[in-house]
Design an enzyme around this catalytic site. Structure first.
Site, PDB file in Angstrom:
ATOM      1  N   LYS A   1     111.393  53.254 104.129  1.00 29.37           N
ATOM      2  CA  LYS A   1     111.306  54.693 104.432  1.00 29.37           C
ATOM      3  C   LYS A   1     110.097  54.985 105.329  1.00 29.37           C
ATOM      4  O   LYS A   1     110.211  55.680 106.345  1.00 29.37           O
ATOM      5  CB  LYS A   1     111.177  55.524 103.137  1.00 29.37           C
ATOM      6  CG  LYS A   1     112.316  55.329 102.158  1.00 29.37           C
ATOM      7  CD  LYS A   1     112.169  56.193 100.922  1.00 29.37           C
ATOM      8  CE  LYS A   1     110.983  55.877 100.041  1.00 29.37           C
ATOM      9  NZ  LYS A   1     111.000  54.546  99.409  1.00 29.37           N
TER      10      LYS A   1
ATOM     11  N   ARG B   1      98.462  47.777  98.739  1.00 28.63           N
ATOM     12  CA  ARG B   1      98.557  48.981  97.921  1.00 28.63           C
ATOM     13  C   ARG B   1      98.431  48.626  96.441  1.00 28.63           C
ATOM     14  O   ARG B   1      98.957  47.605  96.005  1.00 28.63           O
ATOM     15  CB  ARG B   1      99.901  49.667  98.203  1.00 28.63           C
ATOM     16  CG  ARG B   1      99.700  51.115  98.595  1.00 28.63           C
ATOM     17  CD  ARG B   1     100.955  51.703  99.119  1.00 28.63           C
ATOM     18  NE  ARG B   1     101.930  51.962  98.068  1.00 28.63           N
ATOM     19  CZ  ARG B   1     103.104  52.535  98.284  1.00 28.63           C
ATOM     20  NH1 ARG B   1     103.443  52.888  99.497  1.00 28.63           N
ATOM     21  NH2 ARG B   1     103.939  52.744  97.291  1.00 28.63           N
TER      22      ARG B   1
HETATM   23  P1  AP5 Z   1     107.935  50.472 103.790  1.00 30.04           P
HETATM   24  O1  AP5 Z   1     108.378  51.108 105.063  1.00 30.04           O
HETATM   25  O2  AP5 Z   1     106.509  50.605 103.395  1.00 30.04           O
HETATM   26  O3  AP5 Z   1     108.910  50.913 102.595  1.00 30.04           O
HETATM   27  P2  AP5 Z   1     108.970  52.253 101.732  1.00 30.04           P
HETATM   28  O4  AP5 Z   1     110.399  52.552 101.476  1.00 30.04           O
HETATM   29  O5  AP5 Z   1     108.135  53.312 102.377  1.00 30.04           O
HETATM   30  O6  AP5 Z   1     108.313  51.730 100.390  1.00 30.04           O
HETATM   31  P3  AP5 Z   1     107.243  52.409  99.426  1.00 30.04           P
HETATM   32  O7  AP5 Z   1     106.709  51.319  98.557  1.00 30.04           O
HETATM   33  O8  AP5 Z   1     106.245  53.232 100.183  1.00 30.04           O
HETATM   34  O9  AP5 Z   1     108.171  53.363  98.605  1.00 30.04           O
HETATM   35  P4  AP5 Z   1     107.873  54.020  97.265  1.00 30.04           P
HETATM   36  O10 AP5 Z   1     108.972  54.991  97.188  1.00 30.04           O
HETATM   37  O11 AP5 Z   1     107.746  53.084  96.121  1.00 30.04           O
HETATM   38  O12 AP5 Z   1     106.376  54.599  97.440  1.00 30.04           O
HETATM   39  P5  AP5 Z   1     105.787  56.048  97.729  1.00 30.04           P
HETATM   40  O13 AP5 Z   1     104.540  55.867  98.476  1.00 30.04           O
HETATM   41  O14 AP5 Z   1     106.833  56.937  98.277  1.00 30.04           O
HETATM   42  O15 AP5 Z   1     108.318  48.913 103.902  1.00 30.04           O
HETATM   43  C1  AP5 Z   1     107.938  48.010 102.875  1.00 30.04           C
HETATM   44  C2  AP5 Z   1     107.541  46.660 103.523  1.00 30.04           C
HETATM   45  O16 AP5 Z   1     108.699  46.101 104.148  1.00 30.04           O
HETATM   46  C3  AP5 Z   1     106.484  46.772 104.644  1.00 30.04           C
HETATM   47  O17 AP5 Z   1     105.665  45.630 104.603  1.00 30.04           O
HETATM   48  C4  AP5 Z   1     107.312  46.780 105.939  1.00 30.04           C
HETATM   49  O18 AP5 Z   1     106.587  46.220 107.040  1.00 30.04           O
HETATM   50  C5  AP5 Z   1     108.495  45.886 105.548  1.00 30.04           C
HETATM   51  N1  AP5 Z   1     109.746  46.275 106.211  1.00 30.04           N
HETATM   52  C6  AP5 Z   1     110.215  47.542 106.411  1.00 30.04           C
HETATM   53  N2  AP5 Z   1     111.426  47.503 107.027  1.00 30.04           N
HETATM   54  C7  AP5 Z   1     111.725  46.180 107.182  1.00 30.04           C
HETATM   55  C8  AP5 Z   1     112.836  45.490 107.741  1.00 30.04           C
HETATM   56  N3  AP5 Z   1     113.892  46.150 108.253  1.00 30.04           N
HETATM   57  N4  AP5 Z   1     112.823  44.121 107.739  1.00 30.04           N
HETATM   58  C9  AP5 Z   1     111.766  43.442 107.218  1.00 30.04           C
HETATM   59  N5  AP5 Z   1     110.670  44.032 106.691  1.00 30.04           N
HETATM   60  C10 AP5 Z   1     110.657  45.389 106.660  1.00 30.04           C
HETATM   61  O19 AP5 Z   1     105.460  56.565  96.266  1.00 30.04           O
HETATM   62  C11 AP5 Z   1     104.408  55.968  95.520  1.00 30.04           C
HETATM   63  C12 AP5 Z   1     104.266  56.666  94.170  1.00 30.04           C
HETATM   64  O20 AP5 Z   1     103.930  58.049  94.372  1.00 30.04           O
HETATM   65  C13 AP5 Z   1     105.517  56.715  93.290  1.00 30.04           C
HETATM   66  O21 AP5 Z   1     105.669  55.514  92.553  1.00 30.04           O
HETATM   67  C14 AP5 Z   1     105.218  57.933  92.417  1.00 30.04           C
HETATM   68  O22 AP5 Z   1     104.290  57.635  91.418  1.00 30.04           O
HETATM   69  C15 AP5 Z   1     104.567  58.880  93.408  1.00 30.04           C
HETATM   70  N6  AP5 Z   1     105.550  59.735  94.103  1.00 30.04           N
HETATM   71  C16 AP5 Z   1     105.810  59.728  95.450  1.00 30.04           C
HETATM   72  N7  AP5 Z   1     106.763  60.623  95.747  1.00 30.04           N
HETATM   73  C17 AP5 Z   1     107.101  61.228  94.577  1.00 30.04           C
HETATM   74  C18 AP5 Z   1     108.041  62.229  94.227  1.00 30.04           C
HETATM   75  N8  AP5 Z   1     108.834  62.792  95.143  1.00 30.04           N
HETATM   76  N9  AP5 Z   1     108.127  62.591  92.931  1.00 30.04           N
HETATM   77  C19 AP5 Z   1     107.333  62.048  91.979  1.00 30.04           C
HETATM   78  N10 AP5 Z   1     106.437  61.072  92.234  1.00 30.04           N
HETATM   79  C20 AP5 Z   1     106.311  60.673  93.529  1.00 30.04           C
HETATM   80 MG    MG Z   2     106.382  54.392 101.852  1.00 26.34          MG
END
Ligand code: AP5
Ligand code: MG
Length: 223
Positions: free
Chosen positions: A14, A159
Site C-alpha cells: 500500500k 519498523r
Molecule cells: P509496503 O509498501 O511498506 O507495504 P504496506 O502495505 O504499506 O505494509 P505496512 O506494513 O505499512 O501495512 P500495515 O497495514 O501493517 O501498516 P500501517 O503502517 O498501515 O511494502 C512492504 C515491503 O515490501 C517493502 O519493503 C517494499 O519495498 C516491498 N514491496 C512492496 N511492493 C513490492 C512488490 N511488488 N514486490 C516486491 N517487494 C515489494 O499500520 C501500522 C499500525 O498502525 C497498525 O498495525 C495499527 O496498529 C495502526 N493503524 C494504522 N491504520 C489504522 C486504522 N485505520 N485503524 C486502526 N489502527 C490503524
Molecule cells: Mg505502509
C-alpha cells in the site's frame, strides 16, 4: 477528483503504491499508520497507542476516524487523495462512506491481494528512510549502499512492528477486522478493483493500478 483507497493486508504494498500514485496524480498520500507513528514520536499520542501498535492490534476507531476527517478537511485534498490503511474496520468504512457520499465524491477501492508467505518475507526485509520515508526491501529493492538511503544518505531503520511475532498479530487483526471490510464494500456496491500484487515488481503493479483506474501516466523524461 481522484479519491483512491488502497486496501490490503500488512506488507501488500500500500505504502509503495501510494508513493508512486501521489507522484503521478499530485494528490496527497494519507497513511493512517504514518500519521499515528508521527504523532507517537512527537508525543502527541500517549504510550497506550504506541503499545497497541507495537502489539500488532488496531487502535481505536474514534481516534483514527477523527484523525482522517481532520486530514481530509484540509484544502490540499480538493483534487483528490490516496488513502493508505484506512478504512480497516466496518465502523471506519461506514464513516468514510458517509463522508464521501455527503460530498458526492466517488472513490475507487483498490485491493492489493498478496500471498501470506510473500508478505512475511517482504516485511522481514523492509527498511525505511526515517528522514524522507523512502521504502526499500533487502530482497527486491535494496539501497545502492547497504543500510543507507539512496536519496539523502540517512541510515535506514527497521519498523518496530516488523518482527515475525508482531507481523503474525497484524495479519491476524487483518483477517478478523479488515478483510470483512472488503466484503462489505463489495456488497454495498462501491467501486472496487482487486489486483494480484504477489508476483509483479512495484512498477508492474503500479502500471496495473493505473490501467485499472484509467490514469494516463505522463511520458517518462527523455534521456
Ligand atoms: P509496503 O509498501 O511498506 O507495504 P504496506 O502495505 O504499506 O505494509 P505496512 O506494513 O505499512 O501495512 P500495515 O497495514 O501493517 O501498516 P500501517 O503502517 O498501515 O511494502 C512492504 C515491503 O515490501 C517493502 O519493503 C517494499 O519495498 C516491498 N514491496 C512492496 N511492493 C513490492 C512488490 N511488488 N514486490 C516486491 N517487494 C515489494 O499500520 C501500522 C499500525 O498502525 C497498525 O498495525 C495499527 O496498529 C495502526 N493503524 C494504522 N491504520 C489504522 C486504522 N485505520 N485503524 C486502526 N489502527 C490503524
Ligand atoms: Mg505502509
Amino acid at each position: 477528483m481522484k479519491a483512491i483507497v488502497l486496501f490490503g493486508s500488512p506488507g501488500s504494498g500500500k505504502g509503495t503504491q501510494a508513493k508512486l500514485l501521489t507522484q503521478c496524480l499530485k494528490v496527497p498520500h494519507i497513511s493512517t499508520g504514518d500519521m499515528l507513528r508521527e504523532r507517537v514520536r512527537g508525543a502527541e499520542l500517549g504510550n497506550a497507542v504506541a503499545e497497541t501498535m507495537q502489539s500488532g492490534a488496531l487502535v481505536s476507531d474514534e481516534l483514527v476516524n477523527a484523525m482522517v476527517e481532520e486530514r481530509l478537511a484540509r484544502p490540499d485534498t480538493a483534487d483528490g487523495f490516496i488513502l493508505d490503511g484506512y478504512p480497516r474496520t466496518l465502523a471506519q468504512a461506514d464513516r468514510l462512506i458517509r463522508w464521501l457520499d455527503e460530498r458526492g465524491v466517488r472513490e475507487v477501492v483498490v485491493h492489493l491481494a498478496v500471498d501470506y508467505n510473500v508478505i512475511i518475507a517482504r516485511l522481514m526485509g523492509r527498511r525505511q528512510c526515517p528522514r524522507c520515508g523512502t521504502l526499500y526491501n533487502l530482497a527486491s529493492q535494496p539501497p545502492h549502499k547497504a543500510g543507507f538511503c539512496d536519496l539523502d544518505g540517512a541510515r535506514l531503520v527497521i519498523r518496530e512492528d516488523d518482527s515475525e511475532p508482531v507481523i503474525r498479530e497484524r495479519l491476524d487483526s487483518y483477517e478478523r477486522q479488515t478483510r470483512p471490510v472488503w466484503e462489505h464494500l463489495r456488497a454495498v456496491g462501491r467501486r472496487v478493483i482487486e489486483l494480484d500484487a504477489s508476483a509483479g515488481t512495484p512498477e508492474v503493479v503500479f502500471q496495473e493500478i493505473c490501467q485499472a483506474i484509467e490514469v494516463v501516466q505522463p511520458a517518462p523524461p527523455e534521456k
